[in-house]
Design a protein around this motif. Sequence first.
Motif, PDB file in Angstrom:
ATOM      1  N   TYR A 127       0.815  -1.209   0.000  1.00  0.00           N
ATOM      2  CA  TYR A 127       0.000   0.000   0.000  1.00  0.00           C
ATOM      3  C   TYR A 127       0.850   1.262   0.000  1.00  0.00           C
ATOM      4  CZ  TYR A 127      -4.616  -2.073   0.463  1.00  0.00           C
ATOM      5  OH  TYR A 127      -5.792  -2.736   0.212  1.00  0.00           O
ATOM      6  N   MET A 128       2.050   1.177   0.526  1.00  0.00           N
ATOM      7  CA  MET A 128       2.925   2.342   0.502  1.00  0.00           C
ATOM      8  C   MET A 128       3.559   2.544  -0.867  1.00  0.00           C
ATOM      9  SD  MET A 128       3.116   3.988   3.438  1.00  0.00           S
ATOM     10  CE  MET A 128       4.738   4.597   3.825  1.00  0.00           C
ATOM     11  N   GLY A 129       3.339   1.609  -1.777  1.00  0.00           N
ATOM     12  CA  GLY A 129       3.872   1.753  -3.122  1.00  0.00           C
ATOM     13  C   GLY A 129       5.203   1.082  -3.334  1.00  0.00           C
ATOM     14  N   TYR A 130       5.648   0.293  -2.361  1.00  0.00           N
ATOM     15  CA  TYR A 130       6.915  -0.416  -2.518  1.00  0.00           C
ATOM     16  C   TYR A 130       6.629  -1.756  -3.183  1.00  0.00           C
ATOM     17  CZ  TYR A 130       8.386   3.076   0.894  1.00  0.00           C
ATOM     18  OH  TYR A 130       8.642   4.255   1.544  1.00  0.00           O
ATOM     19  N   GLU A 131       6.541  -1.748  -4.495  1.00  0.00           N
ATOM     20  CA  GLU A 131       6.099  -2.929  -5.216  1.00  0.00           C
ATOM     21  C   GLU A 131       7.094  -4.080  -5.123  1.00  0.00           C
ATOM     22  OE1 GLU A 131       3.207  -3.045  -6.085  1.00  0.00           O
ATOM     23  OE2 GLU A 131       2.557  -0.985  -6.348  1.00  0.00           O
ATOM     24  N   ASN A 132       8.367  -3.763  -4.881  1.00  0.00           N
ATOM     25  CA  ASN A 132       9.338  -4.847  -4.757  1.00  0.00           C
ATOM     26  C   ASN A 132       9.447  -5.352  -3.323  1.00  0.00           C
ATOM     27  OD1 ASN A 132      10.489  -2.570  -3.722  1.00  0.00           O
ATOM     28  ND2 ASN A 132      12.402  -2.701  -4.884  1.00  0.00           N
ATOM     29  N   PHE A 133       8.645  -4.770  -2.421  1.00  0.00           N
ATOM     30  CA  PHE A 133       8.519  -5.253  -1.053  1.00  0.00           C
ATOM     31  C   PHE A 133       9.860  -5.343  -0.333  1.00  0.00           C
ATOM     32  CE2 PHE A 133       4.340  -5.664  -2.154  1.00  0.00           C
ATOM     33  CZ  PHE A 133       4.118  -6.568  -3.176  1.00  0.00           C
ATOM     34  N   GLU A 134      10.672  -4.310  -0.497  1.00  0.00           N
ATOM     35  CA  GLU A 134      11.938  -4.261   0.231  1.00  0.00           C
ATOM     36  C   GLU A 134      11.659  -3.798   1.660  1.00  0.00           C
ATOM     37  OE1 GLU A 134      14.661  -1.854  -1.904  1.00  0.00           O
ATOM     38  OE2 GLU A 134      14.434  -2.946  -3.765  1.00  0.00           O
ATOM     39  N   ILE A 135      11.000  -4.654   2.407  1.00  0.00           N
ATOM     40  CA  ILE A 135      10.509  -4.247   3.720  1.00  0.00           C
ATOM     41  C   ILE A 135      11.661  -3.859   4.640  1.00  0.00           C
ATOM     42  CG2 ILE A 135       9.289  -5.061   5.771  1.00  0.00           C
ATOM     43  CD1 ILE A 135       7.562  -6.754   3.917  1.00  0.00           C
ATOM     44  N   GLY A 136      12.724  -4.623   4.614  1.00  0.00           N
ATOM     45  CA  GLY A 136      13.831  -4.333   5.519  1.00  0.00           C
ATOM     46  C   GLY A 136      14.495  -2.999   5.234  1.00  0.00           C
ATOM     47  N   ASN A 137      14.585  -2.621   3.951  1.00  0.00           N
ATOM     48  CA  ASN A 137      15.282  -1.393   3.585  1.00  0.00           C
ATOM     49  C   ASN A 137      14.375  -0.176   3.546  1.00  0.00           C
ATOM     50  OD1 ASN A 137      17.651  -2.863   3.225  1.00  0.00           O
ATOM     51  ND2 ASN A 137      17.170  -3.312   1.087  1.00  0.00           N
ATOM     52  N   LEU A 138      13.063  -0.391   3.574  1.00  0.00           N
ATOM     53  CA  LEU A 138      12.149   0.738   3.427  1.00  0.00           C
ATOM     54  C   LEU A 138      11.300   0.886   4.684  1.00  0.00           C
ATOM     55  CD1 LEU A 138      11.352   0.198  -0.338  1.00  0.00           C
ATOM     56  CD2 LEU A 138      12.725   2.005   0.666  1.00  0.00           C
ATOM     57  N   ILE A 139      10.129   0.279   4.739  1.00  0.00           N
ATOM     58  CA  ILE A 139       9.323   0.473   5.943  1.00  0.00           C
ATOM     59  C   ILE A 139       9.954  -0.202   7.152  1.00  0.00           C
ATOM     60  CG2 ILE A 139       7.205   0.667   4.607  1.00  0.00           C
ATOM     61  CD1 ILE A 139       6.446  -2.115   5.673  1.00  0.00           C
ATOM     62  N   GLY A 140      10.884  -1.125   6.913  1.00  0.00           N
ATOM     63  CA  GLY A 140      11.534  -1.790   8.042  1.00  0.00           C
ATOM     64  C   GLY A 140      12.310  -0.849   8.928  1.00  0.00           C
ATOM     65  N   ASP A 141      12.782   0.279   8.369  1.00  0.00           N
ATOM     66  CA  ASP A 141      13.523   1.222   9.208  1.00  0.00           C
ATOM     67  C   ASP A 141      12.623   2.322   9.759  1.00  0.00           C
ATOM     68  OD1 ASP A 141      13.079   2.767   6.973  1.00  0.00           O
ATOM     69  OD2 ASP A 141      15.165   2.781   6.310  1.00  0.00           O
ATOM     70  N   GLY A 142      11.322   2.218   9.500  1.00  0.00           N
ATOM     71  CA  GLY A 142      10.397   3.143  10.133  1.00  0.00           C
ATOM     72  C   GLY A 142       9.454   3.830   9.171  1.00  0.00           C
ATOM     73  N   PHE A 143       8.260   4.157   9.660  1.00  0.00           N
ATOM     74  CA  PHE A 143       7.286   4.952   8.918  1.00  0.00           C
ATOM     75  C   PHE A 143       6.399   5.666   9.927  1.00  0.00           C
ATOM     76  CE2 PHE A 143       5.459   0.740   9.452  1.00  0.00           C
ATOM     77  CZ  PHE A 143       4.151   0.978   9.848  1.00  0.00           C
ATOM     78  N   MET A 226      -9.011   6.004  -1.958  1.00  0.00           N
ATOM     79  CA  MET A 226      -7.679   5.680  -1.475  1.00  0.00           C
ATOM     80  C   MET A 226      -6.623   6.122  -2.476  1.00  0.00           C
ATOM     81  SD  MET A 226      -5.152   3.140  -2.176  1.00  0.00           S
ATOM     82  CE  MET A 226      -5.951   1.622  -2.674  1.00  0.00           C
ATOM     83  N   THR A 227      -5.465   6.511  -1.979  1.00  0.00           N
ATOM     84  CA  THR A 227      -4.317   6.755  -2.838  1.00  0.00           C
ATOM     85  C   THR A 227      -3.090   6.162  -2.172  1.00  0.00           C
ATOM     86  OG1 THR A 227      -3.067   8.412  -4.084  1.00  0.00           O
ATOM     87  CG2 THR A 227      -3.728   9.010  -1.855  1.00  0.00           C
ATOM     88  N   ARG A 228      -2.147   5.723  -2.978  1.00  0.00           N
ATOM     89  CA  ARG A 228      -0.934   5.121  -2.432  1.00  0.00           C
ATOM     90  C   ARG A 228       0.226   5.368  -3.371  1.00  0.00           C
ATOM     91  NH1 ARG A 228       0.665   0.016  -4.441  1.00  0.00           N
ATOM     92  NH2 ARG A 228      -0.693  -0.841  -6.056  1.00  0.00           N
ATOM     93  N   GLY A 229       1.428   5.291  -2.835  1.00  0.00           N
ATOM     94  CA  GLY A 229       2.621   5.415  -3.646  1.00  0.00           C
ATOM     95  C   GLY A 229       3.269   6.780  -3.535  1.00  0.00           C
ATOM     96  N   PRO A 230       4.178   7.109  -4.456  1.00  0.00           N
ATOM     97  CA  PRO A 230       4.918   8.372  -4.373  1.00  0.00           C
ATOM     98  C   PRO A 230       4.004   9.585  -4.513  1.00  0.00           C
ATOM     99  CG  PRO A 230       5.974   6.835  -5.888  1.00  0.00           C
ATOM    100  CD  PRO A 230       4.637   6.257  -5.567  1.00  0.00           C
TER     101      PRO A 230
END
Length: 762
Positions: A127-143, A226-230
């Motif tokens: 939903y945040m628009g991280y289509e490659n699901f790099e959870i550790g490098n993106l939302i994993g460090d915080g949101f 709803m809207t999501r992404g950049p």
Amino acid sequence: MKKTFLLFAALLVGATSANAQRFISTDAIATKDKVVVKETLVKPTKQQVTNGAKDFVYGAPVISVSFDDPSQYEMENLPGHTAGTNAGMFHRFDTSAASSAQLASTFPRFYSFFGIADNGFYHVARYMGYENFEIGNLIGDGFALISPLDVYYADGSNTKTYNTVVRITEPIETTGFNTVDVVFNQYTMRFNNDRYFIDYSTSPTFATYDSLEFNVKGLELTSNEMTRGPKIVTLPVASTVDQTALFIRLRYKCNLGQTDLPSGYRWMFDEVRVYDGPEYRINVISTNHNDAAYGVVPAGMAMDTMQFLAVVENTGGNSLFSAVAEERYHNATDYVFPNDFGSFLDHVNVSATPQTLTTVVRIDSTLNSNTGALEAVDNRRHVEIEARTARPYNQNAGLYGISSGVKYLETATGTDYNTLPMADSLYYRVSEMPGLAELGTARWASDVDVLIEGRAWAYGFEGGYISSEAPGSAVAGYEVCNRFMTPSDLPLNTYFAKGVEVVPAADSCDAGLSIQVSLKYMDFNAPSVDEFVLPYLMNNAPILSEVVEVEAENLNNGIFTNPDRTEYTTVYNSVYVPFTQSNIVLEPDNWYFACYKLLDDGRFLVARDDKDYLPTFKQADQWTQTVMTPGEESEGYAWGYVFGDWLSKNSQPMIRLMVSKNPIQPASINSINNVAAFNLNAYPNPAQNETTIEYTLNTNSNVVITVSDIMGREIVRFNEGAKAANTISRVALNTANMNNGTYFYTINANGIKETKKLVINK
């Protein structure tokens, strides 16, 4: 197109009026939207849809906040905030076990909605628009997250106001910038009173500040959308460039609305970055099409003009001049995404009045603070550019494409136009129109002629709430109507309605149910709203079809086989149901409604397109569909509810009006149970590569055998000549090159006909 009305029904939803709002049910299911329907003298409103065109590649950001370093940001409440310090203010979360436990206890609705207990943070990342699901490098460090919906459920009612921020602590030097662009990834579903701002100031404490609003209701988003992404927000040039220290914060504000409804849903964002933007740029806020925006149009038949509306803003550093919207028409060969168009046609739709796009931001002084003090809030610099000079090209049958853009000059005296392409290119098809002496039909459809897995039209009312899965859609009497507009210069007594084609939704229909189709029209002089949509009458009888029982081979069950992805196809089954009357003339300057009604309890849902899955036309008008939900008659008008626009998320049901130049209605090609006058049969049936048509005559006759598709178009003809009575005759039909689907074979013996169904299933 009718331009005026004596009386019109307004759906007081979203941005329709200053006092209008959309409601949700008490369980706050986002797919249900309550409306208030009243009689009033207003016209349909225009609804835009999000279209994030990307026309500029950034360099390195001058600041980047990933919510992994607490020194980079502060989360705090401002004066007037009464929603507390739990779910009512911003919090920072990540994917750790401790953070997840806090999320589950403080934001239980959010936690449940995203299925974090079962799927981890997979859906949050998506939903945040991280289509490659790099959870550790993106939302994993915080949101960052705020959830007024959780506050509403925790309190049991809405008594709170919101004024809470995430403040970026590091100053930004903007010396020499063209623009200041704030870029971040977000997910939100907005409601009625929630508002979103970026505050900016040269003071680190924001002693004085200005604001720019985004996610604007009625402009970028509607209620429950709803809207999501950049997200890119460009700050006003005059007050933000060439600053030695500029400070920003992201603010969520919501004044108290209705006590029985939440203030909003939720907002989360991540990866806040600030860039130097370009010298020249146009951002596309939204685009949409109105009026003759059809995915399939009959060849040669006059269409109304098609409106293309682009809402844009100049987010570069300089003014732009003589801006016009332009749509160009292309040849195309196949549905390929992203769109792949061929050569240009000599056919253009362009706006008539050029406009100057300045960088000046208009001021909205209508927002009050929670204490009642007036706040001067910078609003958008958006401009609406409309093109309505051309009709859809439909001279020859085939597949075509439309590409859109905004042309502009960089100087007031320039002559060399630049063009900003828009990411809303569309395919549409022109169907072949049979000749005057032929009995076939041409398809006229608002959908884009693509069957999408998992997309069914089940909209209806449920206890006064609009639902995308209304239980009444599986009850006898459920009826859906789709609108078709004729232009004022349609030649008189030239085009005739022959029947309705419906496309069963994939895996959403039961075999053996009965349906019936009808034709209705809009009475613009009706004395009351309840009489706006009326049956089309001939000899005081409504235009109807026979009752048709839909068989399994007519359906699209099992057509998609991959459960792990959403698929689409341009090859599918449909049901063509002809009207029983002939000579149903289409009059100029009118609105017609092709309708199907379910006559038995059970599932028979027509398919629909999806603007968020494939590029499709969006007929952004409240009257594009009407829906009657059995048992909900007390909620609205006798003939059904007005749908379309945001109520059905701009989706179009695959209900088509079949037209012809020949007024004669042939014997129903769907009459499967005709009297067996010729002992007519085909075997095998279903067939693969070959079948044999067998018949026996009662009298000596000249025989013609024809095979037609579900549109009534002749595929094969066998001129058998003179045949003797009481003799079994056979014709071999090669079906190897015929597509899967339903066909009809007809024997004509000295003018006496019999028709039966043939199914090809390879």
